[in-house]
Design a protein around this motif. Structure first.
Motif, PDB file in Angstrom:
ATOM      1  N   SER A 139     -18.141  -9.340  -9.292  1.00 58.64           N
ATOM      2  CA  SER A 139     -18.214 -10.192 -10.475  1.00 58.64           C
ATOM      3  C   SER A 139     -17.673  -9.431 -11.684  1.00 58.64           C
ATOM      4  O   SER A 139     -17.710  -8.201 -11.711  1.00 58.64           O
ATOM      5  CB  SER A 139     -19.660 -10.631 -10.737  1.00 58.64           C
ATOM      6  OG  SER A 139     -20.377  -9.572 -11.333  1.00 58.64           O
ATOM      7  N   ASN A 158      -7.716 -13.065  -9.887  1.00 62.19           N
ATOM      8  CA  ASN A 158      -8.457 -13.733  -8.826  1.00 62.19           C
ATOM      9  C   ASN A 158      -7.697 -13.633  -7.505  1.00 62.19           C
ATOM     10  O   ASN A 158      -6.497 -13.887  -7.448  1.00 62.19           O
ATOM     11  CB  ASN A 158      -8.634 -15.210  -9.214  1.00 62.19           C
ATOM     12  CG  ASN A 158      -9.579 -15.931  -8.306  1.00 62.19           C
ATOM     13  OD1 ASN A 158     -10.663 -15.453  -8.040  1.00 62.19           O
ATOM     14  ND2 ASN A 158      -9.168 -17.096  -7.843  1.00 62.19           N
ATOM     15  N   ASP A 162     -12.106 -13.976  -3.772  1.00 62.00           N
ATOM     16  CA  ASP A 162     -12.941 -13.879  -4.975  1.00 62.00           C
ATOM     17  C   ASP A 162     -13.542 -15.243  -5.285  1.00 62.00           C
ATOM     18  O   ASP A 162     -13.232 -15.865  -6.299  1.00 62.00           O
ATOM     19  CB  ASP A 162     -12.114 -13.355  -6.157  1.00 62.00           C
ATOM     20  CG  ASP A 162     -11.701 -11.924  -5.975  1.00 62.00           C
ATOM     21  OD1 ASP A 162     -12.521 -11.130  -5.471  1.00 62.00           O
ATOM     22  OD2 ASP A 162     -10.559 -11.579  -6.335  1.00 62.00           O
ATOM     23  N   SER A 174     -15.181 -16.760  -8.821  1.00 65.48           N
ATOM     24  CA  SER A 174     -14.989 -15.810  -9.921  1.00 65.48           C
ATOM     25  C   SER A 174     -14.325 -16.499 -11.108  1.00 65.48           C
ATOM     26  O   SER A 174     -13.717 -17.560 -10.977  1.00 65.48           O
ATOM     27  CB  SER A 174     -14.131 -14.628  -9.471  1.00 65.48           C
ATOM     28  OG  SER A 174     -12.758 -14.959  -9.507  1.00 65.48           O
TER      29      SER A 174
END
Length: 168
Positions: free
Chosen positions: A39, A52, A56, A59
């Motif tokens: 994160s 990203n 991910d 996110s």
């Protein structure tokens, strides 16, 4: 201009922290090309420009970053949205559209660098799951004038490959 480029760390934290501590005072920018699986609140990524990746999930990282460092424009993306496992053309077209001198990407976990149509394309490989090599790699790029040097290191800091290029 000097940059640290890393990608596809897939949950690693200690290794990202070690790279940050080693380079944060010697490079102008630290780039993570996605699939950190961390994160944005995790301190290990503080100081990195992060995009990203396809792993991910949920996110808030951007899909791409366009960043000027001194006189060099970087285009950073993970690569999955540009089909980099099949072709570099989509990535190249977007990098040229962005006016980038250097395009950084990951996704394939295969380290490499090449200049195509005046744009330096760099994939630092993966610091967790490399493909086509045993070394878990990251890259340092240094640009002086039109000369670019890309050096790939394994996580222990040993030289894996060094290449030089002329930027267009």
């Amino acid at each position: 201009m000097k940059a640290l480029i890393v990608s596809d760390s897939h949950g690693l934290t200690g290794e990202l922290q070690e790279l940050k501590q080693k380079y944060e005072n010697t490079v102008d920018i630290m780039i993570h090309c996605g699939d950190s699986e961390l994160s944005p609140q995790q301190t290990e990524l503080h100081g990195y420009q992060v995009v990203n990746g396809n792993c991910d999930f949920g996110s808030s990282y951007p899909n791409e970053i366009i960043q000027d460092v001194q006189d060099i424009r970087f285009f950073v993306t993970h690569g999955h949205l540009y089909n980099v496992k099949a072709t570099m053309q989509n990535l190249l077209y977007r990098a040229k559209e962005a006016g980038a001198h250097i395009a950084c990407f990951g996704h394939s976990h295969i380290m490499g660098a090449e200049v195509v149509d005046g744009v330096l394309l760099i994939n630092p490989g993966s610091i967790l799951l490399p493909r086509l090599r045993r070394e878990k790699t990251y890259a340092i790029v240094e640009v002086e004038g039109h000369d670019a040097s890309v050096t790939f290191y394994d996580l222990s800091g040993r030289l894996a490959v060094q290449q030089t290029f002329q930027l267009g």
